[in-house]
Scaffold this active site. Structure first.
Site, mmCIF file in Angstrom:
data_model
loop_
_atom_site.group_PDB
_atom_site.id
_atom_site.type_symbol
_atom_site.label_atom_id
_atom_site.label_comp_id
_atom_site.label_asym_id
_atom_site.label_seq_id
_atom_site.Cartn_x
_atom_site.Cartn_y
_atom_site.Cartn_z
ATOM 1 N N ASN A 1 -40.250 36.858 28.004
ATOM 2 C CA ASN A 1 -40.969 36.097 29.193
ATOM 3 C C ASN A 1 -42.518 35.807 28.562
ATOM 4 O OD1 ASN A 1 -41.532 35.924 32.235
ATOM 5 N ND2 ASN A 1 -43.393 36.714 31.433
ATOM 6 N N ARG B 1 -45.333 38.998 38.633
ATOM 7 C CA ARG B 1 -45.168 38.107 37.597
ATOM 8 C C ARG B 1 -44.349 38.711 36.431
ATOM 9 N NH1 ARG B 1 -46.623 33.279 39.380
ATOM 10 N NH2 ARG B 1 -48.856 33.217 40.025
ATOM 11 N N ILE C 1 -48.978 32.986 31.322
ATOM 12 C CA ILE C 1 -50.622 32.866 31.118
ATOM 13 C C ILE C 1 -51.354 33.968 32.109
ATOM 14 C CG2 ILE C 1 -52.414 31.113 31.179
ATOM 15 C CD1 ILE C 1 -50.550 30.507 29.358
ATOM 16 N N ARG D 1 -55.112 35.804 32.431
ATOM 17 C CA ARG D 1 -56.304 35.991 31.900
ATOM 18 C C ARG D 1 -56.795 37.296 31.517
ATOM 19 N NH1 ARG D 1 -59.947 35.542 37.565
ATOM 20 N NH2 ARG D 1 -60.256 37.783 37.788
ATOM 21 N N ASP E 1 -63.664 31.914 39.930
ATOM 22 C CA ASP E 1 -62.187 31.520 39.899
ATOM 23 C C ASP E 1 -62.053 30.374 40.491
ATOM 24 O OD1 ASP E 1 -59.493 32.014 39.497
ATOM 25 O OD2 ASP E 1 -59.350 34.122 40.317
ATOM 26 N N ARG F 1 -54.932 41.028 33.081
ATOM 27 C CA ARG F 1 -54.711 40.608 34.535
ATOM 28 C C ARG F 1 -53.499 39.989 34.994
ATOM 29 N NH1 ARG F 1 -55.074 38.141 39.106
ATOM 30 N NH2 ARG F 1 -56.250 38.904 40.918
ATOM 31 N N TRP F 2 -52.593 40.541 35.536
ATOM 32 C CA TRP F 2 -51.413 40.072 35.819
ATOM 33 C C TRP F 2 -50.873 40.592 37.268
ATOM 34 C CZ3 TRP F 2 -48.231 41.671 30.982
ATOM 35 C CH2 TRP F 2 -47.964 42.994 30.973
ATOM 36 N N LEU F 3 -50.307 39.758 38.166
ATOM 37 C CA LEU F 3 -49.753 40.311 39.352
ATOM 38 C C LEU F 3 -48.490 40.905 39.342
ATOM 39 C CD1 LEU F 3 -51.168 37.290 41.455
ATOM 40 C CD2 LEU F 3 -52.568 39.252 40.711
ATOM 41 N N GLU G 1 -38.496 29.428 28.033
ATOM 42 C CA GLU G 1 -39.442 28.428 27.829
ATOM 43 C C GLU G 1 -39.605 27.768 26.602
ATOM 44 O OE1 GLU G 1 -39.742 31.528 29.214
ATOM 45 O OE2 GLU G 1 -40.647 31.616 31.240
#
Length: 491
Positions: free
Chosen positions: A172, A194, A175, A177, A287, A189-191, A238
């Site tokens: 995977n 994701r 992007i 941050r 942001d 910082r990933w939700l 990708e």
């Protein structure tokens, strides 16, 4: 435009007048943000800061600050050509069975081209020309931007994060941050929905207590970066998609400390692990909404190794009140989204993400309406068909006589074709961006759909208005006599 890597892309941009070298010393703390922001708002070039204050590594900024440079990064010469790319993705997402031998023969080159773009794995690459391990690892030596006055610290803003879940062949790319909090530590910082976060969750379930390997490429070629933010079909990696954009196979190299494969031409690669239970408070940061976000806890990425090219370039950006680079990317991506949406909903004429809407929070759709309630079906389709629009709060649907990209047209349709109670759809308790502090609960909020189409029988009992239009013959006669009237009008 075809290119080999980020450096080749920079060189070609410079030849086109699309890149400016900045030799004056500029501080990565705040100054670069202000310069890039002014340049982007003026439609200016990409910027290569050759003398960042306190650092010996140049910083590349504003790379995708115009729609044209986004198109160039995708191997196209204009934004209009991205529509063809969207048509290819729509076909690959849901390929139709051939209607006959001739149709199969015509489609064969497309499949052959896709299959020929499988990434090439090499034994070594430029990204591993220099290797730093142990105490040599020091992220404070990178010119990482501090973008806004009240930011919690320096922020890595263009990291290409590579992960692989257990029992998965495909990697995977995302992007996400990363806040710098130590010489070898970043906050990832990933939700939760994701790809990288899902890989981590699955790893923890199958390998409890074991560290999760992660690699981060900084300064990958534009096709690979943009491939990570494009709605690529699940059947296409990708890396393969980046090869299609670039016109040549993506060259990968295996990391030194794990089995992940990274772009061989990347400027930097960070190798390390997420250790179970190692979390830290992230933020606040300015942001893409134009506000500082809340502080939240996310996993800590411990960097055990840095590899890089000789004389590397650090690729960076900032996010702030639109327009910023994410907003510009959103506008350019419109051309890719339209064919994909039309594949599922042929009645859609155009689709637009206004940059003022923070990249994705508002969408305007125009359509050829065919039956009562049709606009509401399209609203639901936008929210559900592509995961990129999971967080879109507002969807406005208009008829095809309205220009989706002209607010004057859209506002006219809303104020003349909508009744607020009848034509507004409200849905509560839906997924919302965690950065959206307007939602009552973090990550959970409502959505609004607005039907600004002409109403059909069944939707209203009143006689509906007819739009005013001048007789075409009269318009032609006035066109012919206009120059003789002596009326001065602004261009």
């Amino acid at each position: 435009m075809k290119y080999r890597d980020l450096r080749d892309f920079i060189s070609q941009l410079e030849q086109l007048g699309e890149l400016k070298r900045i030799t004056v010393p500029v501080d990565p703390k705040l100054e670069m943000t202000e310069i890039c922001d002014r340049t982007l708002r003026a439609g200016g070039p990409a910027l290569l800061f050759e003398n960042p204050v306190g650092f010996g590594t140049p910083v590349l900024g504003n790379l995708f600050g115009t729609e044209r440079r986004v198109a160039l990064g995708m191997g196209r010469d204009s934004v209009a050509e991205l529509r063809e790319l969207g048509e290819l993705l729509a076909f690959l997402k849901e390929p139709e069975p051939p209607k006959g031998f001739r149709d199969a023969w015509e489609k064969l080159p497309v499949f052959r081209k896709v299959l020929s773009m499988s990434p090439k794995v090499s034994s070594s690459g430029p990204c591993q020309e220099k290797v730093l391990e142990g105490d040599e690892v020091d992220l404070y030596k990178l010119p990482i931007q501090t973008c806004w006055p009240d930011d919690a610290g320096p922020l890595v803003t263009w990291p290409l994060v590579i992960t692989r879940g257990p029992n998965k062949e495909r990697q995977n790319l995302g992007i996400y941050r990363q806040q710098l909090i130590g010489r070898n530590k970043l906050i990832m910082r990933w939700l939760s929905h994701r790809g990288g976060a899902l890989d981590f969750q699955e790893w923890q379930q199958q390998h409890p207590g074991e560290p999760f390997p992660v690699s981060v490429a900084l300064g990958a070629d534009p096709a690979t970066i943009l491939g990570a933010v494009t709605p690529v079909p699940d059947t296409l990696s990708e890396y393969a998609f980046a090869g299609l954009l670039r016109g040549s196979k993506t060259e990968l190299v295996k990391c030194i400390g794990n089995d992940l494969q990274v772009p061989a031409s990347a400027e930097f690669v960070l190798e390390g692990f997420l250790y179970p239970g190692d979390m830290a408070d992230e933020g606040p940061f300015g942001d893409h909404t134009g506000y500082y976000n809340e502080v939240e806890r996310f996993p800590v990425f411990t960097v055990e190794r840095i590899t890089h090219r000789r004389n590397p370039i650090y690729h960076s950006t900032y996010t702030g009140r639109p327009p910023d680079e994410p907003a510009v990317l959103g506008v350019a991506m419109n051309e890719i989204f339209v064919p994909i949406l039309k594949k599922q909903f042929p009645e859609i004429v155009d689709f637009y993400l206004p940059p003022e809407g923070c990249s994705y929070r508002m969408a305007v759709v125009t359509m050829k309406k065919q039956y009562p309630g049709h606009a509401k079906r399209v609203m639901m389709g936008v929210w559900s068909f592509l995961r990129q629009f999971m967080y879109t709060k507002f969807v406005i649907v208009c008829d095809d006589d309205v220009n989706a990209r002209d607010w004057k047209d859209v506002i006219w349709a809303m104020t003349t074709r909508m009744d607020p109670a009848r034509d507004t759809v409200m849905i509560e308790n839906t997924p919302i961006d965690y950065l959206d502090f307007a939602s009552p609960v973090a990550g959970l909020g409502s959505k609004m759909g607005m039907d600004a189409t002409n109403k059909w029988a069944g939707e209203t009992t009143r006689e509906w208005g007819r739009a005013i239009a001048m007789d075409p013959a009269v318009k032609t006669r006035v066109d012919e006599m206009w120059s003789s009237l002596g009326i001065d009008t602004p261009e």
